[in-house]
Motif scaffolding. Structure first.
Motif, PDB file in Angstrom:
ATOM      1  N   ILE A 140       0.865  -1.175   0.000  1.00 22.48           N
ATOM      2  CA  ILE A 140       0.000   0.000   0.000  1.00 22.48           C
ATOM      3  C   ILE A 140       0.903   1.226   0.000  1.00 22.48           C
ATOM      4  O   ILE A 140       1.764   1.375   0.870  1.00 22.48           O
ATOM      5  CB  ILE A 140      -0.909   0.033   1.245  1.00 22.48           C
ATOM      6  N   ALA A 141       0.723   2.090  -0.995  1.00 18.74           N
ATOM      7  CA  ALA A 141       1.459   3.347  -1.084  1.00 18.74           C
ATOM      8  C   ALA A 141       0.440   4.477  -1.063  1.00 18.74           C
ATOM      9  O   ALA A 141      -0.520   4.466  -1.830  1.00 18.74           O
ATOM     10  CB  ALA A 141       2.293   3.401  -2.357  1.00 18.74           C
ATOM     11  N   SER A 142       0.657   5.432  -0.175  1.00 21.92           N
ATOM     12  CA  SER A 142      -0.290   6.520   0.016  1.00 21.92           C
ATOM     13  C   SER A 142       0.429   7.855  -0.107  1.00 21.92           C
ATOM     14  O   SER A 142       1.548   8.003   0.381  1.00 21.92           O
ATOM     15  CB  SER A 142      -0.939   6.386   1.398  1.00 21.92           C
ATOM     16  N   TRP A 143      -0.226   8.824  -0.753  1.00 18.52           N
ATOM     17  CA  TRP A 143       0.356  10.150  -0.926  1.00 18.52           C
ATOM     18  C   TRP A 143      -0.238  11.112   0.102  1.00 18.52           C
ATOM     19  O   TRP A 143      -1.451  11.301   0.158  1.00 18.52           O
ATOM     20  CB  TRP A 143       0.082  10.662  -2.331  1.00 18.52           C
ATOM     21  N   ASP A 144       0.611  11.698   0.898  1.00 23.74           N
ATOM     22  CA  ASP A 144       0.246  12.762   1.817  1.00 23.74           C
ATOM     23  C   ASP A 144      -0.790  12.348   2.857  1.00 23.74           C
ATOM     24  O   ASP A 144      -1.538  13.176   3.362  1.00 23.74           O
ATOM     25  CB  ASP A 144      -0.254  13.982   1.033  1.00 23.74           C
ATOM     26  N   ARG A 145      -0.887  11.047   3.140  1.00 22.85           N
ATOM     27  CA  ARG A 145      -1.792  10.531   4.163  1.00 22.85           C
ATOM     28  C   ARG A 145      -1.092   9.383   4.871  1.00 22.85           C
ATOM     29  O   ARG A 145      -0.645   8.440   4.229  1.00 22.85           O
ATOM     30  CB  ARG A 145      -3.080   9.985   3.543  1.00 22.85           C
ATOM     31  N   PRO A 146      -1.021   9.424   6.184  1.00 21.67           N
ATOM     32  CA  PRO A 146      -0.396   8.293   6.896  1.00 21.67           C
ATOM     33  C   PRO A 146      -1.271   7.043   6.798  1.00 21.67           C
ATOM     34  O   PRO A 146      -2.495   7.135   6.675  1.00 21.67           O
ATOM     35  CB  PRO A 146      -0.312   8.791   8.341  1.00 21.67           C
ATOM     36  N   ILE A 147      -0.640   5.895   6.815  1.00 23.44           N
ATOM     37  CA  ILE A 147      -1.358   4.614   6.812  1.00 23.44           C
ATOM     38  C   ILE A 147      -1.454   4.159   8.263  1.00 23.44           C
ATOM     39  O   ILE A 147      -0.438   3.921   8.906  1.00 23.44           O
ATOM     40  CB  ILE A 147      -0.633   3.575   5.942  1.00 23.44           C
ATOM     41  N   THR A 148      -2.683   4.073   8.756  1.00 25.70           N
ATOM     42  CA  THR A 148      -2.903   3.706  10.149  1.00 25.70           C
ATOM     43  C   THR A 148      -3.381   2.260  10.236  1.00 25.70           C
ATOM     44  O   THR A 148      -3.840   1.683   9.246  1.00 25.70           O
ATOM     45  CB  THR A 148      -3.947   4.630  10.802  1.00 25.70           C
ATOM     46  N   ASP A 149      -3.297   1.676  11.437  1.00 25.63           N
ATOM     47  CA  ASP A 149      -3.648   0.271  11.627  1.00 25.63           C
ATOM     48  C   ASP A 149      -5.096  -0.040  11.269  1.00 25.63           C
ATOM     49  O   ASP A 149      -5.405  -1.148  10.857  1.00 25.63           O
ATOM     50  CB  ASP A 149      -3.382  -0.152  13.074  1.00 25.63           C
ATOM     51  N   ASP A 150      -6.012   0.935  11.408  1.00 23.26           N
ATOM     52  CA  ASP A 150      -7.408   0.642  11.093  1.00 23.26           C
ATOM     53  C   ASP A 150      -7.643   0.440   9.604  1.00 23.26           C
ATOM     54  O   ASP A 150      -8.667  -0.104   9.208  1.00 23.26           O
ATOM     55  CB  ASP A 150      -8.378   1.681  11.670  1.00 23.26           C
ATOM     56  N   LEU A 151      -6.701   0.838   8.741  1.00 25.37           N
ATOM     57  CA  LEU A 151      -6.851   0.603   7.303  1.00 25.37           C
ATOM     58  C   LEU A 151      -6.911  -0.898   6.998  1.00 25.37           C
ATOM     59  O   LEU A 151      -7.681  -1.333   6.140  1.00 25.37           O
ATOM     60  CB  LEU A 151      -5.691   1.234   6.529  1.00 25.37           C
ATOM     61  N   TYR A 152      -6.144  -1.708   7.726  1.00 27.74           N
ATOM     62  CA  TYR A 152      -6.079  -3.143   7.434  1.00 27.74           C
ATOM     63  C   TYR A 152      -7.425  -3.828   7.632  1.00 27.74           C
ATOM     64  O   TYR A 152      -7.728  -4.802   6.966  1.00 27.74           O
ATOM     65  CB  TYR A 152      -4.995  -3.818   8.276  1.00 27.74           C
ATOM     66  N   ALA A 153      -8.250  -3.301   8.542  1.00 34.07           N
ATOM     67  CA  ALA A 153      -9.580  -3.875   8.776  1.00 34.07           C
ATOM     68  C   ALA A 153     -10.509  -3.625   7.582  1.00 34.07           C
ATOM     69  O   ALA A 153     -11.481  -4.346   7.395  1.00 34.07           O
ATOM     70  CB  ALA A 153     -10.190  -3.297  10.043  1.00 34.07           C
ATOM     71  N   LEU A 154     -10.213  -2.615   6.762  1.00 28.98           N
ATOM     72  CA  LEU A 154     -11.044  -2.310   5.589  1.00 28.98           C
ATOM     73  C   LEU A 154     -10.713  -3.175   4.385  1.00 28.98           C
ATOM     74  O   LEU A 154     -11.476  -3.227   3.422  1.00 28.98           O
ATOM     75  CB  LEU A 154     -10.877  -0.836   5.196  1.00 28.98           C
ATOM     76  N   LEU A 155      -9.564  -3.846   4.414  1.00 26.83           N
ATOM     77  CA  LEU A 155      -9.128  -4.636   3.262  1.00 26.83           C
ATOM     78  C   LEU A 155      -9.876  -5.952   3.198  1.00 26.83           C
ATOM     79  O   LEU A 155     -10.058  -6.630   4.201  1.00 26.83           O
ATOM     80  CB  LEU A 155      -7.624  -4.897   3.330  1.00 26.83           C
ATOM     81  N   LYS A 156     -10.309  -6.322   1.994  1.00 28.53           N
ATOM     82  CA  LYS A 156     -11.001  -7.593   1.788  1.00 28.53           C
ATOM     83  C   LYS A 156     -10.848  -7.992   0.321  1.00 28.53           C
ATOM     84  O   LYS A 156     -10.541  -7.159  -0.527  1.00 28.53           O
ATOM     85  CB  LYS A 156     -12.467  -7.465   2.178  1.00 28.53           C
ATOM     86  N   PRO A 157     -11.057  -9.276  -0.012  1.00 27.74           N
ATOM     87  CA  PRO A 157     -10.970  -9.686  -1.410  1.00 27.74           C
ATOM     88  C   PRO A 157     -12.080  -9.033  -2.237  1.00 27.74           C
ATOM     89  O   PRO A 157     -13.220  -8.921  -1.790  1.00 27.74           O
ATOM     90  CB  PRO A 157     -11.162 -11.202  -1.361  1.00 27.74           C
ATOM     91  N   LEU A 158     -11.731  -8.578  -3.424  1.00 27.31           N
ATOM     92  CA  LEU A 158     -12.716  -7.991  -4.327  1.00 27.31           C
ATOM     93  C   LEU A 158     -13.337  -9.079  -5.194  1.00 27.31           C
ATOM     94  O   LEU A 158     -12.678 -10.061  -5.534  1.00 27.31           O
ATOM     95  CB  LEU A 158     -12.067  -6.933  -5.220  1.00 27.31           C
ATOM     96  N   PRO A 159     -14.599  -8.901  -5.617  1.00 29.10           N
ATOM     97  CA  PRO A 159     -15.271  -9.911  -6.447  1.00 29.10           C
ATOM     98  C   PRO A 159     -14.691  -9.976  -7.862  1.00 29.10           C
ATOM     99  O   PRO A 159     -14.223  -8.976  -8.401  1.00 29.10           O
ATOM    100  CB  PRO A 159     -16.733  -9.468  -6.473  1.00 29.10           C
ATOM    101  N   ALA A 160     -14.752 -11.159  -8.459  1.00 24.24           N
ATOM    102  CA  ALA A 160     -14.191 -11.395  -9.795  1.00 24.24           C
ATOM    103  C   ALA A 160     -14.799 -10.484 -10.851  1.00 24.24           C
ATOM    104  O   ALA A 160     -14.129 -10.128 -11.821  1.00 24.24           O
ATOM    105  CB  ALA A 160     -14.390 -12.850 -10.188  1.00 24.24           C
ATOM    106  N   GLU A 161     -16.062 -10.093 -10.675  1.00 26.18           N
ATOM    107  CA  GLU A 161     -16.738  -9.279 -11.690  1.00 26.18           C
ATOM    108  C   GLU A 161     -16.019  -7.969 -11.956  1.00 26.18           C
ATOM    109  O   GLU A 161     -16.110  -7.424 -13.055  1.00 26.18           O
ATOM    110  CB  GLU A 161     -18.187  -8.976 -11.255  1.00 26.18           C
ATOM    111  N   LEU A 162     -15.303  -7.445 -10.972  1.00 22.63           N
ATOM    112  CA  LEU A 162     -14.584  -6.191 -11.172  1.00 22.63           C
ATOM    113  C   LEU A 162     -13.460  -6.316 -12.187  1.00 22.63           C
ATOM    114  O   LEU A 162     -12.987  -5.321 -12.711  1.00 22.63           O
ATOM    115  CB  LEU A 162     -14.003  -5.707  -9.842  1.00 22.63           C
ATOM    116  N   PHE A 163     -13.035  -7.549 -12.456  1.00 20.59           N
ATOM    117  CA  PHE A 163     -11.870  -7.742 -13.331  1.00 20.59           C
ATOM    118  C   PHE A 163     -12.214  -8.376 -14.669  1.00 20.59           C
ATOM    119  O   PHE A 163     -11.338  -8.780 -15.406  1.00 20.59           O
ATOM    120  CB  PHE A 163     -10.817  -8.583 -12.604  1.00 20.59           C
TER     121      PHE A 163
END
Length: 166
Positions: A140-163
């Motif tokens: 994860i690379a972020s511009w001008d925003r710190p990456i905090t521990d609560d970001l990891y709770a938002l991560l999940k697998p995306l559905p195949a339809e998006l690809f």
């Protein structure tokens, strides 16, 4: 964990693995996705670009690189692929180097995640990496925003339809 499947085509139609990211419906900006195709048409990685700045450049890039992806092979001091993509998207041609790496334990639900904080010579970029259980490297690379521990709770697998290609 379910796996995304792609159709056999000359260019990749999607990844051969789940893509760990934030659901676009949960994100207030624009989402773009890119695939890293190998010469044989296999998928060597997926990166997602989240734009919070109203078309003025991405706020965050999340990469998913499977084992064997050439984008994972870095020399000492070389920036991760996702950081290079972020700088390119922001049209920032400044020379940026890795100045250090720090391992940090993070609880994600009941699981312990070892996150590598990548320190860079450009202080406006935050970068973290961790390995998934299926040996996919998430960066994860972020511009001008710190990456905090609560970001990891938002991560999940995306559905195949998006690809799937239209």
């Amino acid at each position: 964990m379910s796996f995304l499947r792609r159709h056999r085509a000359a260019t990749p139609a999607g990844p051969d693995f789940d893509v760990l990211a934030m659901d676009p419906g949960d994100w207030p900006g624009n989402l773009g996705a890119g695939l890293l195709p190998a010469p044989d048409g296999s998928c060597q990685g997926v990166f997602l670009r989240y734009d919070l700045f109203g078309g003025r450049g991405p706020a965050m890039i999340i990469g998913n690189l499977p084992a064997g992806s050439p984008a994972r092979d870095l020399t000492d001091g070389q920036i991760p692929f996702e950081v290079a993509q972020l700088l390119d998207a922001l049209e920032n041609d400044e020379d940026v180097e890795v100045t250090g790496v720090e391992d940090c334990p993070v609880m994600q639900g009941d699981n312990l995640l070892i996150v590598r904080k990548v320190k860079l010579s450009e202080s406006r970029i935050s970068c973290v990496q961790f390995d998934r259980s299926d040996n996919v490297l998430v960066t994860i690379a972020s511009w001008d925003r710190p990456i905090t521990d609560d970001l990891y709770a938002l991560l999940k697998p995306l559905p195949a339809e998006l690809f799937q290609q239209g």
